[in-house]
Enzyme design. Structure first.
Site, mmCIF file in Angstrom:
data_model
loop_
_atom_site.group_PDB
_atom_site.id
_atom_site.type_symbol
_atom_site.label_atom_id
_atom_site.label_comp_id
_atom_site.label_asym_id
_atom_site.label_seq_id
_atom_site.Cartn_x
_atom_site.Cartn_y
_atom_site.Cartn_z
ATOM 1 N N CYS A 1 -2.993 -1.563 9.164
ATOM 2 C CA CYS A 1 -3.370 -0.797 7.966
ATOM 3 C C CYS A 1 -4.166 0.481 8.215
ATOM 4 O O CYS A 1 -3.793 1.534 7.706
ATOM 5 C CB CYS A 1 -4.163 -1.682 7.022
ATOM 6 S SG CYS A 1 -3.154 -2.984 6.295
ATOM 7 N N THR B 1 0.855 -1.187 0.000
ATOM 8 C CA THR B 1 0.000 0.000 0.000
ATOM 9 C C THR B 1 0.892 1.238 0.000
ATOM 10 O O THR B 1 1.742 1.389 0.883
ATOM 11 C CB THR B 1 -0.906 0.005 1.242
ATOM 12 O OG1 THR B 1 -1.659 -1.198 1.245
ATOM 13 C CG2 THR B 1 -1.838 1.198 1.234
HETATM 14 P P1 NAD Z 1 5.195 -7.295 6.778
HETATM 15 O O1 NAD Z 1 6.040 -6.382 7.551
HETATM 16 O O2 NAD Z 1 4.505 -8.435 7.436
HETATM 17 O O3 NAD Z 1 6.049 -7.928 5.580
HETATM 18 C C1 NAD Z 1 6.905 -7.211 4.768
HETATM 19 C C2 NAD Z 1 8.158 -8.053 4.546
HETATM 20 O O4 NAD Z 1 8.967 -7.467 3.522
HETATM 21 C C3 NAD Z 1 9.073 -8.166 5.773
HETATM 22 O O5 NAD Z 1 9.210 -9.530 6.125
HETATM 23 C C4 NAD Z 1 10.413 -7.562 5.293
HETATM 24 O O6 NAD Z 1 11.534 -8.236 5.821
HETATM 25 C C5 NAD Z 1 10.316 -7.757 3.801
HETATM 26 N N1 NAD Z 1 11.180 -6.903 2.986
HETATM 27 C C6 NAD Z 1 11.453 -5.574 3.105
HETATM 28 N N2 NAD Z 1 12.268 -5.169 2.110
HETATM 29 C C7 NAD Z 1 12.520 -6.249 1.332
HETATM 30 C C8 NAD Z 1 13.287 -6.476 0.157
HETATM 31 N N3 NAD Z 1 13.958 -5.493 -0.441
HETATM 32 N N4 NAD Z 1 13.337 -7.723 -0.335
HETATM 33 C C9 NAD Z 1 12.666 -8.742 0.244
HETATM 34 N N5 NAD Z 1 11.919 -8.587 1.345
HETATM 35 C C10 NAD Z 1 11.841 -7.353 1.882
HETATM 36 O O7 NAD Z 1 4.113 -6.371 6.041
HETATM 37 P P2 NAD Z 1 2.692 -6.809 5.466
HETATM 38 O O8 NAD Z 1 1.662 -6.751 6.540
HETATM 39 O O9 NAD Z 1 2.837 -8.034 4.661
HETATM 40 O O10 NAD Z 1 2.396 -5.588 4.508
HETATM 41 C C11 NAD Z 1 3.080 -5.417 3.285
HETATM 42 C C12 NAD Z 1 2.399 -4.323 2.489
HETATM 43 O O11 NAD Z 1 1.054 -4.703 2.201
HETATM 44 C C13 NAD Z 1 2.297 -2.989 3.224
HETATM 45 O O12 NAD Z 1 2.459 -1.958 2.290
HETATM 46 C C14 NAD Z 1 0.892 -2.997 3.765
HETATM 47 O O13 NAD Z 1 0.387 -1.687 3.912
HETATM 48 C C15 NAD Z 1 0.141 -3.722 2.687
HETATM 49 N N6 NAD Z 1 -1.098 -4.400 3.131
HETATM 50 C C16 NAD Z 1 -1.150 -5.080 4.310
HETATM 51 C C17 NAD Z 1 -2.304 -5.761 4.687
HETATM 52 C C18 NAD Z 1 -2.391 -6.531 5.971
HETATM 53 O O14 NAD Z 1 -3.469 -6.969 6.331
HETATM 54 N N7 NAD Z 1 -1.320 -6.748 6.707
HETATM 55 C C19 NAD Z 1 -3.399 -5.760 3.845
HETATM 56 C C20 NAD Z 1 -3.322 -5.069 2.643
HETATM 57 C C21 NAD Z 1 -2.154 -4.400 2.301
HETATM 58 C C1 UDX Z 2 -8.179 -4.067 6.836
HETATM 59 C C2 UDX Z 2 -9.160 -4.086 5.666
HETATM 60 O O1 UDX Z 2 -10.407 -4.665 6.094
HETATM 61 C C3 UDX Z 2 -8.597 -4.868 4.501
HETATM 62 O O2 UDX Z 2 -9.474 -4.808 3.392
HETATM 63 C C4 UDX Z 2 -7.243 -4.289 4.134
HETATM 64 O O3 UDX Z 2 -6.656 -5.033 3.087
HETATM 65 C C5 UDX Z 2 -6.313 -4.272 5.329
HETATM 66 O O4 UDX Z 2 -6.931 -3.557 6.414
HETATM 67 P P1 UDX Z 2 -7.493 -5.794 8.742
HETATM 68 O O5 UDX Z 2 -6.891 -4.606 9.392
HETATM 69 O O6 UDX Z 2 -6.669 -7.005 8.573
HETATM 70 O O7 UDX Z 2 -8.037 -5.417 7.283
HETATM 71 O O8 UDX Z 2 -8.802 -6.246 9.567
HETATM 72 P P2 UDX Z 2 -10.279 -5.625 9.686
HETATM 73 O O9 UDX Z 2 -11.221 -6.749 9.708
HETATM 74 O O10 UDX Z 2 -10.539 -4.572 8.709
HETATM 75 O O11 UDX Z 2 -10.275 -5.005 11.153
HETATM 76 C C6 UDX Z 2 -9.518 -3.854 11.478
HETATM 77 C C7 UDX Z 2 -9.853 -3.405 12.876
HETATM 78 O O12 UDX Z 2 -11.174 -2.870 12.951
HETATM 79 C C8 UDX Z 2 -9.810 -4.524 13.916
HETATM 80 O O13 UDX Z 2 -9.219 -4.061 15.095
HETATM 81 C C9 UDX Z 2 -11.262 -4.856 14.120
HETATM 82 O O14 UDX Z 2 -11.515 -5.421 15.376
HETATM 83 C C10 UDX Z 2 -11.894 -3.491 13.994
HETATM 84 N N1 UDX Z 2 -13.326 -3.535 13.597
HETATM 85 C C11 UDX Z 2 -13.693 -4.083 12.423
HETATM 86 C C12 UDX Z 2 -14.280 -2.970 14.439
HETATM 87 O O15 UDX Z 2 -13.967 -2.449 15.508
HETATM 88 N N2 UDX Z 2 -15.591 -2.989 14.041
HETATM 89 C C13 UDX Z 2 -16.000 -3.524 12.866
HETATM 90 O O16 UDX Z 2 -17.208 -3.506 12.578
HETATM 91 C C14 UDX Z 2 -15.012 -4.104 12.019
#
Ligand code: NAD
Ligand code: UDX
Length: 466
Positions: free
Chosen positions: A276, A131
């Site tokens: 996020c 993101t």
């Molecule tokens: P994370 O920290 O769990 O994973 C990222 C990984 O990338 C780490 O393990 C890190 O060591 C690795 N990394 C960094 N630089 C690197 C490189 N040059 N080569 C190889 N590996 C490298 O993060 P995440 O939760 O997986 O999120 C990743 C991205 O996706 C973020 O931008 C986040 O905003 C987005 N995103 C996250 C979620 C979620 O639910 N966690 C959902 C949608 C989007």
């Molecule tokens: C969110 C988005 O839902 C997802 O689409 C995006 O890719 C990443 O960010 P995530 O953060 O993993 O996902 O979980 P989500 O289910 O959205 O919950 C986020 C937070 O909101 C949690 O702490 C959850 O408990 C809270 N929540 C969710 C509420 O308090 N009320 C609700 O009705 C829904």
């Protein structure tokens, strides 16, 4: 169109791991290699105990690992071999420098991009999965083009991920939509088509949306902002409920039955957490400010401010109810993850609650079914909470069950909505607690009337106490 045969994913985190594992699972003809800088993370992906807990993830990974799914630290080889590369690295909020506290730190995205440019020996489709702020793909393209050989080309796509933790595998198998942004040139559209073909292996084509790059990047920030805004809206109303005698669950239900509003994401809570929502909204706030749109920035900032207020409000209700002091009182905190069905604690509301309890000199006893003791101590050991690890361990203990946590406690605080908390034997818990025994339900999951009939004094978010 280009037929993708080999995929490389940079970043084996909560997004890269599950997302690319599902691609491997659904596309046996594609070889998928997920790489990370962290050797321990890769070792865990290659072991029996995967580094993240996500329902259904084990099955998917174990079904393809070693066949067409590989986890490796050898980024160079994986990049050279791949036709398509996902950049799925972390983009945390900047801690220092320009935009500190708001802007996304793009250092990892940039270094991953430079790494691709440096080693690539053939043309690649580079997919921005992380993101990022609007127009980051433009910077990636500039870096790739300035650093690569003349005979190879890079096509950049934006393919933001919408999975939610705790339901990631289901979300990936049955997405509401897949969004693919690309440059509106013949080459850009060909690249979009190549990625769309991969998803089309299991996603109905009418759910695969193609847009221009900037719409795709902004849609990700926008979707998270809109979702978080619903939670802050319902949480703002929960404060009114507590002051008036209206019940927030009833209000949410009544409003959600309007098909224009819809029932989802209207659950009041102690505040949203997760890696996020806050990060992406602050990112949007920063973007708005950069674009000289202060009113827009202030509008979205309020979603985060209300969330902070909600956590503080809950803590002060707890302290007030416990006769204005929790010094040396034992508080059982049930749940530490930011939501159920995940071991992830990033930005979890439980962290804020526990820090506040510690500052008030309470004895905090925490139980979470999936979060490790080390993680809990790590999250609570930020400077300023207590002076040392020894002091922290005097204030905080970890329990192996909800029963152990609530033994001799003055109050139970529900911080995460784990299903198992609904099934507890509260008669047994009540017997062993100090009296009066309080329960503060920060997730609206307990049957307050039944608990009150046992003898508990129950306080629920969004409900008045008469
Ligand atoms: P994370 O920290 O769990 O994973 C990222 C990984 O990338 C780490 O393990 C890190 O060591 C690795 N990394 C960094 N630089 C690197 C490189 N040059 N080569 C190889 N590996 C490298 O993060 P995440 O939760 O997986 O999120 C990743 C991205 O996706 C973020 O931008 C986040 O905003 C987005 N995103 C996250 C979620 C979620 O639910 N966690 C959902 C949608 C989007
Ligand atoms: C969110 C988005 O839902 C997802 O689409 C995006 O890719 C990443 O960010 P995530 O953060 O993993 O996902 O979980 P989500 O289910 O959205 O919950 C986020 C937070 O909101 C949690 O702490 C959850 O408990 C809270 N929540 C969710 C509420 O308090 N009320 C609700 O009705 C829904």
């Amino acid at each position: 169109t280009t037929r993708v045969k080999k995929i490389c994913c940079l970043g084996a985190g909560y997004v890269g791991g599950p997302t690319c594992a599902v691609i491997a699972y659904k596309c046996p003809h594609i070889q998928v290699t997920i790489v990370d800088l962290s050797e321990t993370r890769i070792a865990a992906w290659n072991s029996d105990k995967l580094p993240i807990y996500e329902p259904g993830l084990d099955e998917v990974v174990f079904a393809c690992r070693g066949k067409n799914l590989f986890f490796s630290t050898e980024a160079e080889r994986a990049v050279i071999e791949a036709d398509l590369i996902f950049v799925s690295v972390n983009t945390p909020t900047k801690k220092a420098g320009m935009g500190a506290g708001y802007a996304a730190d793009l250092a990892y995205v940039e270094s991953a991009t430079r790494q691709i440019a440096e080693v690539a020996k053939s043309s690649k489709i580079v997919v921005e999965k992380s993101t990022v702020p609007c127009r980051t793909a433009e910077s990636m393209r500039t870096i790739l083009e300035a650093n690569s050989r003349d005979d190879i080309r890079f096509d950049i796509l934006s393919n933001p991920e919408f999975l939610a933790e705790g339901t990631a595998i289901n979300d990936l198998l049955h997405p509401d939509r897949v969004l693919i942004g690309g440059l509106q040139t013949p080459e850009g559209q060909r690249a979009q088509q190549a990625l769309a073909e991969i998803y089309a292996q299991w996603v109905p084509t009418d759910r695969i949306i193609t847009t221009n790059l900037w719409s795709s990047e902004l849609s990700k920030l926008a979707a998270n902002a809109l979702l978080a805004q619903r939670i802050s809206s319902i949480n703002a109303l929960s404060a009114i409920c507590e002051a008036t005698g209206a019940d927030i669950d009833e209000v949410a239900y009544a409003c959600g039955r309007d098909s224009r509003i819809g029932p989802k994401f209207l659950k009041a809570s102690v505040g949203f957490g997760g890696s996020c929502f806050q990060k992406d909204i602050l990112n949007l706030v920063y973007l708005s400010e950069q674009l000289n749109l202060p009113e827009v920035a202030a509008y979205w900032k309020q979603v985060v401010d209300l969330n902070e207020y909600q956590k503080k409000r809950f803590v002060s209700r707890i302290i007030k109810t416990l006769f204005n002091t929790i010094t040396n009182k034992r508080i059982a905190v049930l749940g530490f993850a930011f939501k159920k069905d995940t071991g992830d604690t990033r930005e979890s509301a439980a962290i804020t609650l526990c820090k506040d309890f510690i500052q008030e000199n309470a004895q905090v006893r925490i139980y979470d079914p999936k979060v490790s003791d080390e993680q809990i101590f790590f999250d609570l050991s930020e400077p300023g909470v207590v002076n040392s690890t020894i002091a922290l361990k005097k204030r905080v203990t970890i329990a192996g069950s909800a029963y152990e946590a609530s033994d001799k406690a003055d109050a139970i605080v529900i911080a995460t909505e784990w299903d198992e908390f609904k099934e507890l034997n509260f008669e047994k818990i009540y017997e062993k607690m100090n009296k009066p025994a309080f329960i503060f339900d920060g997730r609206l999951i307990l049957d307050a009337e039944r608990l009150e009939s046992i003898g508990f004094r129950v306080h629920t978010i969004g409900r008045a106490n008469v």
